[in-house]
Scaffold this active site. Structure first.
Site, PDB file in Angstrom:
ATOM      1  N   LYS A  13     -20.743  18.228  19.412  1.00 35.42           N
ATOM      2  CA  LYS A  13     -20.677  19.272  20.452  1.00 35.42           C
ATOM      3  C   LYS A  13     -19.334  20.005  20.423  1.00 35.42           C
ATOM      4  O   LYS A  13     -19.281  21.226  20.436  1.00 35.42           O
ATOM      5  CB  LYS A  13     -20.874  18.656  21.858  1.00 35.42           C
ATOM      6  CG  LYS A  13     -22.208  17.944  22.039  1.00 35.42           C
ATOM      7  CD  LYS A  13     -22.367  17.366  23.443  1.00 35.42           C
ATOM      8  CE  LYS A  13     -21.364  16.280  23.794  1.00 35.42           C
ATOM      9  NZ  LYS A  13     -21.469  15.052  22.981  1.00 35.42           N
ATOM     10  N   ARG A  88     -24.990  15.842  32.540  1.00 27.46           N
ATOM     11  CA  ARG A  88     -25.306  14.588  31.855  1.00 27.46           C
ATOM     12  C   ARG A  88     -26.262  13.733  32.658  1.00 27.46           C
ATOM     13  O   ARG A  88     -26.621  12.646  32.210  1.00 27.46           O
ATOM     14  CB  ARG A  88     -24.019  13.805  31.659  1.00 27.46           C
ATOM     15  CG  ARG A  88     -23.428  13.870  30.249  1.00 27.46           C
ATOM     16  CD  ARG A  88     -22.107  13.122  30.292  1.00 27.46           C
ATOM     17  NE  ARG A  88     -21.679  12.576  29.056  1.00 27.46           N
ATOM     18  CZ  ARG A  88     -20.810  13.167  28.230  1.00 27.46           C
ATOM     19  NH1 ARG A  88     -20.357  14.366  28.480  1.00 27.46           N
ATOM     20  NH2 ARG A  88     -20.421  12.553  27.151  1.00 27.46           N
ATOM     21  N   ARG A 127     -13.401   9.474  14.295  1.00 28.14           N
ATOM     22  CA  ARG A 127     -12.886  10.682  14.956  1.00 28.14           C
ATOM     23  C   ARG A 127     -11.409  10.519  15.322  1.00 28.14           C
ATOM     24  O   ARG A 127     -10.992   9.526  15.893  1.00 28.14           O
ATOM     25  CB  ARG A 127     -13.694  10.974  16.221  1.00 28.14           C
ATOM     26  CG  ARG A 127     -13.049  12.053  17.106  1.00 28.14           C
ATOM     27  CD  ARG A 127     -14.018  12.647  18.108  1.00 28.14           C
ATOM     28  NE  ARG A 127     -14.642  11.674  18.981  1.00 28.14           N
ATOM     29  CZ  ARG A 127     -15.645  11.968  19.817  1.00 28.14           C
ATOM     30  NH1 ARG A 127     -16.149  13.198  19.856  1.00 28.14           N
ATOM     31  NH2 ARG A 127     -16.168  11.036  20.582  1.00 28.14           N
ATOM     32  N   ARG A 160      -9.187   8.429  20.204  1.00 23.41           N
ATOM     33  CA  ARG A 160      -9.434   8.262  21.642  1.00 23.41           C
ATOM     34  C   ARG A 160      -9.653   6.791  21.965  1.00 23.41           C
ATOM     35  O   ARG A 160     -10.306   6.092  21.204  1.00 23.41           O
ATOM     36  CB  ARG A 160     -10.705   9.031  22.021  1.00 23.41           C
ATOM     37  CG  ARG A 160     -10.450  10.453  22.443  1.00 23.41           C
ATOM     38  CD  ARG A 160     -11.718  11.273  22.485  1.00 23.41           C
ATOM     39  NE  ARG A 160     -12.792  10.723  23.306  1.00 23.41           N
ATOM     40  CZ  ARG A 160     -13.944  11.344  23.513  1.00 23.41           C
ATOM     41  NH1 ARG A 160     -14.159  12.541  22.958  1.00 23.41           N
ATOM     42  NH2 ARG A 160     -14.877  10.801  24.256  1.00 23.41           N
ATOM     43  N   ARG A 171     -21.388   3.920  25.820  1.00 21.19           N
ATOM     44  CA  ARG A 171     -21.627   5.361  25.970  1.00 21.19           C
ATOM     45  C   ARG A 171     -22.979   5.765  25.395  1.00 21.19           C
ATOM     46  O   ARG A 171     -23.676   6.612  25.948  1.00 21.19           O
ATOM     47  CB  ARG A 171     -20.497   6.156  25.313  1.00 21.19           C
ATOM     48  CG  ARG A 171     -19.285   6.321  26.245  1.00 21.19           C
ATOM     49  CD  ARG A 171     -18.009   6.536  25.487  1.00 21.19           C
ATOM     50  NE  ARG A 171     -17.968   7.743  24.724  1.00 21.19           N
ATOM     51  CZ  ARG A 171     -17.351   7.867  23.539  1.00 21.19           C
ATOM     52  NH1 ARG A 171     -16.727   6.833  23.012  1.00 21.19           N
ATOM     53  NH2 ARG A 171     -17.345   9.019  22.921  1.00 21.19           N
TER      54      ARG A 171
HETATM   55  P1  ADP Z   1     -18.951  15.353  20.318  1.00 19.87           P
HETATM   56  O1  ADP Z   1     -18.112  16.409  20.999  1.00 19.87           O
HETATM   57  O2  ADP Z   1     -20.430  15.638  20.409  1.00 19.87           O
HETATM   58  O3  ADP Z   1     -18.637  13.958  20.773  1.00 19.87           O
HETATM   59  P2  ADP Z   1     -17.353  15.965  17.910  1.00 19.87           P
HETATM   60  O4  ADP Z   1     -17.504  17.426  17.689  1.00 19.87           O
HETATM   61  O5  ADP Z   1     -16.074  15.476  18.470  1.00 19.87           O
HETATM   62  O6  ADP Z   1     -18.631  15.399  18.760  1.00 19.87           O
HETATM   63  O7  ADP Z   1     -17.638  15.239  16.506  1.00 19.87           O
HETATM   64  C1  ADP Z   1     -17.562  13.817  16.364  1.00 19.87           C
HETATM   65  C2  ADP Z   1     -16.919  13.491  15.015  1.00 19.87           C
HETATM   66  O8  ADP Z   1     -17.810  13.851  13.948  1.00 19.87           O
HETATM   67  C3  ADP Z   1     -15.607  14.227  14.753  1.00 19.87           C
HETATM   68  O9  ADP Z   1     -14.750  13.370  14.053  1.00 19.87           O
HETATM   69  C4  ADP Z   1     -16.037  15.423  13.878  1.00 19.87           C
HETATM   70  O10 ADP Z   1     -14.994  15.824  12.988  1.00 19.87           O
HETATM   71  C5  ADP Z   1     -17.224  14.856  13.108  1.00 19.87           C
HETATM   72  N1  ADP Z   1     -18.301  15.835  12.870  1.00 19.87           N
HETATM   73  C6  ADP Z   1     -18.715  16.827  13.699  1.00 19.87           C
HETATM   74  N2  ADP Z   1     -19.738  17.511  13.144  1.00 19.87           N
HETATM   75  C7  ADP Z   1     -19.992  16.929  11.938  1.00 19.87           C
HETATM   76  C8  ADP Z   1     -20.951  17.187  10.873  1.00 19.87           C
HETATM   77  N3  ADP Z   1     -21.867  18.163  10.972  1.00 19.87           N
HETATM   78  N4  ADP Z   1     -20.886  16.385   9.781  1.00 19.87           N
HETATM   79  C9  ADP Z   1     -19.972  15.383   9.703  1.00 19.87           C
HETATM   80  N5  ADP Z   1     -19.053  15.096  10.650  1.00 19.87           N
HETATM   81  C10 ADP Z   1     -19.055  15.862  11.757  1.00 19.87           C
HETATM   82  P1  ADP Z   2     -18.234  12.756  23.868  1.00 20.22           P
HETATM   83  O1  ADP Z   2     -17.528  13.935  23.240  1.00 20.22           O
HETATM   84  O2  ADP Z   2     -18.002  11.510  23.092  1.00 20.22           O
HETATM   85  O3  ADP Z   2     -19.666  13.057  24.158  1.00 20.22           O
HETATM   86  P2  ADP Z   2     -16.905  13.458  26.327  1.00 20.22           P
HETATM   87  O4  ADP Z   2     -15.566  13.850  25.841  1.00 20.22           O
HETATM   88  O5  ADP Z   2     -17.872  14.539  26.663  1.00 20.22           O
HETATM   89  O6  ADP Z   2     -17.545  12.453  25.274  1.00 20.22           O
HETATM   90  O7  ADP Z   2     -16.768  12.521  27.613  1.00 20.22           O
HETATM   91  C1  ADP Z   2     -15.870  11.434  27.665  1.00 20.22           C
HETATM   92  C2  ADP Z   2     -16.079  10.676  28.969  1.00 20.22           C
HETATM   93  O8  ADP Z   2     -15.789  11.542  30.086  1.00 20.22           O
HETATM   94  C3  ADP Z   2     -17.485  10.158  29.234  1.00 20.22           C
HETATM   95  O9  ADP Z   2     -17.725   8.907  28.618  1.00 20.22           O
HETATM   96  C4  ADP Z   2     -17.495  10.083  30.766  1.00 20.22           C
HETATM   97  O10 ADP Z   2     -16.810   8.925  31.229  1.00 20.22           O
HETATM   98  C5  ADP Z   2     -16.686  11.290  31.170  1.00 20.22           C
HETATM   99  N1  ADP Z   2     -17.555  12.480  31.352  1.00 20.22           N
HETATM  100  C6  ADP Z   2     -17.544  13.624  30.611  1.00 20.22           C
HETATM  101  N2  ADP Z   2     -18.485  14.486  31.054  1.00 20.22           N
HETATM  102  C7  ADP Z   2     -19.101  13.887  32.109  1.00 20.22           C
HETATM  103  C8  ADP Z   2     -20.169  14.256  32.980  1.00 20.22           C
HETATM  104  N3  ADP Z   2     -20.796  15.442  32.879  1.00 20.22           N
HETATM  105  N4  ADP Z   2     -20.528  13.360  33.950  1.00 20.22           N
HETATM  106  C9  ADP Z   2     -19.898  12.191  34.081  1.00 20.22           C
HETATM  107  N5  ADP Z   2     -18.919  11.761  33.286  1.00 20.22           N
HETATM  108  C10 ADP Z   2     -18.505  12.604  32.298  1.00 20.22           C
END
Ligand code: ADP
Ligand code: ADP
Ligand code: ZN
Length: 215
Positions: A13, A88, A127, A160, A171
């Protein structure tokens, strides 16, 4: 353009949001980034959120809905927004719909990025992100030119705390239980777009771009 980005932790995302931001003139609103920012500043919100984030739980709906409503009321959201990581829960989705309806708006597209669980775990565990500019990298899939150093700003790259240990599993469980029902929610509204996220970043983005251009 009022768009939400959904998908489990590690789906890509944040990575896609950066590309969207560079191509479409709407602000990127990430609740995860907002909470991490509050934690690093040590505000009351940060202290409250940290308790949940460290264990991989969701921050309570009342808290989360409040900060998003406040953010959406800011001027830069008048031309639209890209919500990343919100809603969420069904409660959050309903609150968002109500808040938007009050100002004559609605969610125009709910983009769900799906990726198999084993790939999610691989992505999450590799990551790393910049302490300074928050740019996201991956140790194997998207490594920086120099280990531990941000290509963009020279900042330090760190993992992180919730990308390690038990919080990762929790998660993914919490997502399956509390966020998956949103797929049906937006399907019923006719705004759902499902995107295969298990491809390279630019292939995924090409499909997202098509959806955005159709709005
Ligand atoms: P999210 O915000 O959904 O948690 P991230 O954008 O932070 O996901 O991506 C999670 C990890 O995967 C990061 O280390 C990112 O560099 C990697 N990543 C994101 N998109 C891809 C992809 N299409 N192929 C391989 N690795 C990816
Ligand atoms: P990821 O990129 O791995 O999907 P986020 O960075 O979006 O994770 O979120 C990290 C943490 O922040 C979540 O595990 C949760 O504790 C909190 N969080 C983020 N967005 C929300 C939401 N919409 N509702 C509740 N908790 C949230
Ligand atoms: Zn940086």
């Amino acid at each position: 353009m009022n768009v939400i980005l959904m998908g489990p932790p590690g789906a890509g995302k944040g990575t896609q949001a950066d590309l969207i931001k560079a191509n479409f003139p709407i602000p990127h609103i990430s609740t995860g980034d907002m909470f991490r920012d509050a934690v690093s500043k040590g505000t009351d919100l940060g202290k409250e959120a940290k308790k949940y984030m460290d264990s991989g739980q969701l921050v309570p709906d009342e808290v989360t809905i409040g900060i998003v409503e406040e953010r959406l009321a800011q001027d830069d959201c008048k031309k639209g927004f890209l919500l990343d990581g919100f809603p969420r829960t069904v409660k959050q989705a309903e609150a968002l719909d109500r808040a938007l309806a009050q100002i004559g708006k609605k969610v125009e597209a709910a983009i769900d990025i799906y990726v198999p669980e084993d790939v999610l775990v691989e992505r999450i565990s590799g990551r790393i992100s910049c302490k300074n500019c928050k740019a996201v990298y991956h140790l194997t899939f998207n490594p920086p030119a120099k280990a531990g150093v941000c290509d963009k700003c020279g900042g330090e790259l760190v993992q992180r705390s919730d990308d390690q240990g038990e919080a990762v599993k929790k998660r993914l469980e919490v997502y399956a239980e509390q966020t998956n029902p949103l797929i049906e929610y937006y399907e019923k509204q006719g705004t759902l777009h499902r995107i295969d996220g298990n491809r390279n970043t630019m292939e995924v983005f090409a499909d997202i771009k098509k959806v955005m251009e159709s709005l």
